[in-house]
Design a protein around this motif. Structure first.
Motif, short mmCIF file in Angstrom:
data_model
loop_
_atom_site.label_atom_id
_atom_site.label_comp_id
_atom_site.label_asym_id
_atom_site.label_seq_id
_atom_site.Cartn_x
_atom_site.Cartn_y
_atom_site.Cartn_z
N TYR A 159 0.80 -1.16 0.01
CA TYR A 159 0.00 0.09 -0.02
C TYR A 159 0.82 1.32 -0.07
O TYR A 159 1.85 1.31 0.68
CB TYR A 159 -0.89 -0.02 1.36
CG TYR A 159 -1.86 -1.19 1.39
CD1 TYR A 159 -1.76 -2.25 0.36
CD2 TYR A 159 -2.53 -1.24 2.71
CE1 TYR A 159 -2.80 -3.09 0.48
CE2 TYR A 159 -3.54 -2.39 2.71
CZ TYR A 159 -3.51 -3.43 1.59
OH TYR A 159 -4.19 -4.35 2.00
N ALA A 160 0.37 2.26 -0.79
CA ALA A 160 1.12 3.59 -0.85
C ALA A 160 1.67 4.19 0.46
O ALA A 160 2.72 4.57 0.86
CB ALA A 160 0.36 4.41 -1.80
N PRO A 161 0.70 4.29 1.61
CA PRO A 161 0.86 4.80 2.77
C PRO A 161 2.07 4.13 3.51
O PRO A 161 3.25 4.78 3.80
CB PRO A 161 -0.09 4.64 3.71
CG PRO A 161 -1.18 4.45 2.77
CD PRO A 161 -0.78 3.78 1.62
N THR A 162 2.18 2.72 3.11
CA THR A 162 3.34 2.06 3.68
C THR A 162 4.82 2.19 2.94
O THR A 162 5.53 2.45 3.67
CB THR A 162 3.08 0.54 3.73
OG1 THR A 162 1.82 -0.03 4.21
CG2 THR A 162 4.21 -0.40 4.02
N CYS A 179 -7.24 0.40 -1.50
CA CYS A 179 -5.75 0.01 -1.66
C CYS A 179 -5.79 -1.45 -2.37
O CYS A 179 -4.62 -1.77 -3.26
CB CYS A 179 -4.89 -0.28 -0.33
SG CYS A 179 -3.99 1.26 0.02
N MET A 191 -4.39 3.89 -5.15
CA MET A 191 -3.45 4.30 -4.05
C MET A 191 -3.80 5.81 -3.28
O MET A 191 -3.42 6.01 -2.26
CB MET A 191 -1.96 4.20 -4.39
CG MET A 191 -1.75 2.73 -4.54
SD MET A 191 -2.03 1.56 -3.19
CE MET A 191 -1.66 -0.02 -3.92
N CYS A 205 -6.61 5.67 -1.17
CA CYS A 205 -6.26 4.86 0.11
C CYS A 205 -5.33 5.63 1.09
O CYS A 205 -5.71 5.63 2.06
CB CYS A 205 -5.60 3.70 -0.47
SG CYS A 205 -4.58 2.68 0.85
N MET A 206 -4.50 6.19 0.40
CA MET A 206 -3.26 7.21 1.24
C MET A 206 -4.28 8.30 2.01
O MET A 206 -4.02 8.53 3.06
CB MET A 206 -2.20 7.68 0.40
CG MET A 206 -1.35 8.27 1.19
SD MET A 206 -0.02 8.90 -0.24
CE MET A 206 -0.95 10.15 -0.75
N ASP A 207 -5.18 8.88 1.11
CA ASP A 207 -5.74 10.21 1.63
C ASP A 207 -6.50 9.73 3.06
O ASP A 207 -6.75 10.29 3.76
CB ASP A 207 -6.64 10.67 0.69
CG ASP A 207 -6.88 12.27 0.88
OD1 ASP A 207 -5.96 12.87 1.39
OD2 ASP A 207 -7.88 12.60 0.27
N ARG A 256 -6.47 7.00 4.70
CA ARG A 256 -5.70 6.42 5.92
C ARG A 256 -5.19 7.47 6.71
O ARG A 256 -5.25 7.60 8.02
CB ARG A 256 -4.72 5.37 5.34
CG ARG A 256 -4.04 4.57 6.70
CD ARG A 256 -3.47 3.30 6.04
NE ARG A 256 -1.95 3.50 6.35
CZ ARG A 256 -1.15 2.33 6.40
NH1 ARG A 256 -1.70 1.14 5.93
NH2 ARG A 256 0.02 2.58 6.67
N ALA A 257 -4.81 8.56 6.07
CA ALA A 257 -4.19 9.72 6.85
C ALA A 257 -5.20 10.35 7.52
O ALA A 257 -5.00 10.72 8.73
CB ALA A 257 -3.70 10.63 5.92
N VAL A 273 2.97 11.10 7.54
CA VAL A 273 3.47 9.62 6.87
C VAL A 273 3.77 8.72 7.54
O VAL A 273 3.58 7.50 7.40
CB VAL A 273 4.70 10.38 5.94
CG1 VAL A 273 5.03 9.06 5.27
CG2 VAL A 273 4.29 11.37 4.89
#
Length: 549
Positions: free
Chosen positions: A128-131, A223, A228, A231-233, A235-236, A262
């Motif tokens: 996943y992008a956040p990871t 994700c 991505m 998903c990142m948005d 999750r933040a 991050v």
């Protein structure tokens, strides 16, 4: 960049930078004027439209170019199916010299970290992008620390190994979660996550757990579908929400909430379970002794079971989520049966004994396996597993059986040395991942009916189903082939690890020929084999001795 690199794993950094620029330009254009015609498209279709406009896409990616002729969401499904999990067409990462890397980072920080993100994303297309952004932050911290050290190389080696391990571990877990969501659907996925969240945040009220559960399901869905950016948005946003209510959720996430955005979400995911409240009342009164149980159950079936799952999980951090789901399912089956009778309360009065059977089965499985690991050691545990699993699925190739056996042995070694209250969730949690991997292979190359049944029946019962699986009675062993058992001096001269591997393969091949063999018979042959090797390796003419023996 992450999104493009995961879809187009063969493209160069510069090639992808052009696509990234197009999307960023479009984003800025849409911020200025939301009503512009191209601003109404969804994010995933914007990315896929960009990919489908790449010149000579077919030259590099072959049949993947056919995805462009499909309509969304089929187009995206098609692209996802072409992602290569461990791409062999990408060379292993070669780190530049220490002085070069430190200077490069100090002089060109943004493109330097951009290259890092690109190289991790294309090698891990399901991460996943956040990871990945979190790993980039870890890498930056490593450089900041190591570039000031006397031996930069040794320092970076150690840090890079840790980052690689972390990436691999998280990637496996994420791929697994996507597999469960896809195979068993949202209800099972949410039930499993509800159990985990209730264990992790036992002080949080049910309503708060349910709120973040909905958000988490949405984040995984995005994700898993390769979306991505969303998903990142999201999750933040979730991390910010949880951090704004630390007093409600957990006393164990304070250090996470002090980190930059991050790094925050991964830290929260990895944080310890909060301590459970001291004064939680017994569940027996509300769910077993109460005469009105059936009325509550029939009024709102899922709501009632979700509450039970929440209450049970927050009281039992020492259980695996799969065991808690089995207990909940057992309770549901009992109520379905009892609420149809004239005296439901009498019928479900023995619920505790019924549900304890699930607990005992799981605790016994952990105890039995941990005893083998701790008293006999890793090598004997691996042999026991190979015997067990070759009998269950003799159709699987020897190499694959060895690979599965080694993974299970590693789980035993890792989990059995933990304190008692951590053993069960550790072992069943990791075993579920190995089983999911086996079941994914089963879909493309079917193994046998028993495996197929265990894989598709129920998520919560997969592990007990595999444990209870017997010898495959429909299996017809291949004809005896003496070449399988031809021995040469390698048995004497090879390094110990190689010799051990040879023994293991021999064991598997033997059981494939004779799956009905008893433990005693296997032991007799194994002892005879060891004696033969000891005897022949001392002779001057090794080959002749082996031939005779």
């Amino acid at each position: 960049m992450i999104t493009f690199a995961q879809y187009l794993q063969r493209c160069s950094y510069d090639g992808l930078s052009k696509l990234v620029k197009d999307v960023v330009d479009l984003a800025q254009k849409c911020v200025a004027n939301e009503d512009a015609p191209e601003c109404s498209k969804s994010l995933p279709s914007i990315f896929l439209d960009e990919i489908c406009q790449v010149e000579k896409l077919r030259d590099s990616y072959g049949a993947m170019a056919d995805c462009c002729s499909k309509a969304d969401p089929e187009r995206n499904e098609c692209f996802l199916s072409f992602k290569v999990p461990q791409p062999d067409f990408i060379q292993p990462y070669q780190r530049p010299a220490s002085d070069v890397i430190c200077k490069e980072y100090q002089d060109n920080r943004v493109p330097f970290l951009g290259h890092f993100v690109y190289s991790v994303a294309r090698r891990n297309p399901f991460l996943y992008a956040p990871t990945i952004l979190g790993l980039a932050a870890d890498y930056e911290h490593a450089l900041q620390g190591c570039c000031a050290e006397a031996d930069v190389g040794a320092c970076l080696d150690e840090k890079e190994t840790a980052i690689r391990e972390k990436a691999k571990k998280v990637s496996v877990k994420q791929h697994y979660s996507c597999g469960i969501l896809k195979k068993f659907g949202e209800r099972t996925f949410k039930a499993n996550k509800l159990a985990l969240l209730s264990q992790k945040y036992p002080k949080a009220p049910f309503s708060e757990i349910v709120k973040i559960l909905g958000d988490i399901k949405g984040i995984y869905k995005e994700c898993c579908e390769g979306d991505m950016v969303e998903c990142m948005d999201d999750r933040a946003e979730l991390a910010t929400y949880v951090c704004s209510k630390q007093d409600v959720f957990s006393s164990k996430i304070k250090h996470c909430c002090e980190k930059p955005l991050v790094e925050r979400s991964q830290c929260i995911i990895e944080a310890d379970f909060d301590d459970k409240p001291e004064d939680l009342p017994s569940l027996v009164e509300k769910y077993i002794q109460d005469k009105e149980v059936c009325k509550s159950y029939e009024a709102g079936h899922d709501e009632f079971l979700s509450q039970f799952l929440y209450e049970y999980s927050r009281r039992h951090p020492e259980f695996s989520t799969q065991l808690i789901l089995r207990i909940t399912k057992g309770y549901e089956t009992l109520l379905d049966k009892c609420c149809k009778t004239d005296n439901p309360a009498e019928c479900y009065g023995n619920a505790v004994e019924e549900l304890n059977k699930h607990i005992k089965e799981t605790q016994d499985a952990v105890k039995t396996n941990c005893e083998i690991v701790t008293t006999h050691g890793e090598a004997d545990f691996l042999k026991a597993l190979l015997i067990r699993y070759t009998k269950k699925m003799p159709q699987v190739s020897t190499d694959t059986l060895l690979e599965i056996g080694k993974k299970m042995t590693a789980i035993g070694t890792k989990c059995c040395q933990l304190p008692e209250d951590k053993r069960l969730p550790c072992s069943e949690g990791y075993l579920s991942i190995v089983i999911q991997d086996m079941c994914r292979r089963q879909e493309t190359t079917p193994i046998n009916d028993n495996v197929s049944h265990c894989c598709s029946e129920s998520y919560a019962y997969r592990r007990p189903c595999f444990t209870a699986m017997g010898v495959d009675t429909k299996y017809v062993p291949p004809a005896f082939n003496p070449d399988m058992f031809s021995f040469d001096e390698k048995l004497c001269t090879a390094p110990p690890a190689e010799r051990e591997l040879g023994h293991m393969k021999l064991l598997v091949n033997l059981i494939k020929r004779k799956p009905q063999m008893t433990e005693e018979q296997i032991k007799t042959i194994a002892d005879g084999f060891t004696a033969m090797v000891d005897k022949c390796c001392k002779q001057s003419d090794i080959e002749t001795c082996f031939g005779e023996e």
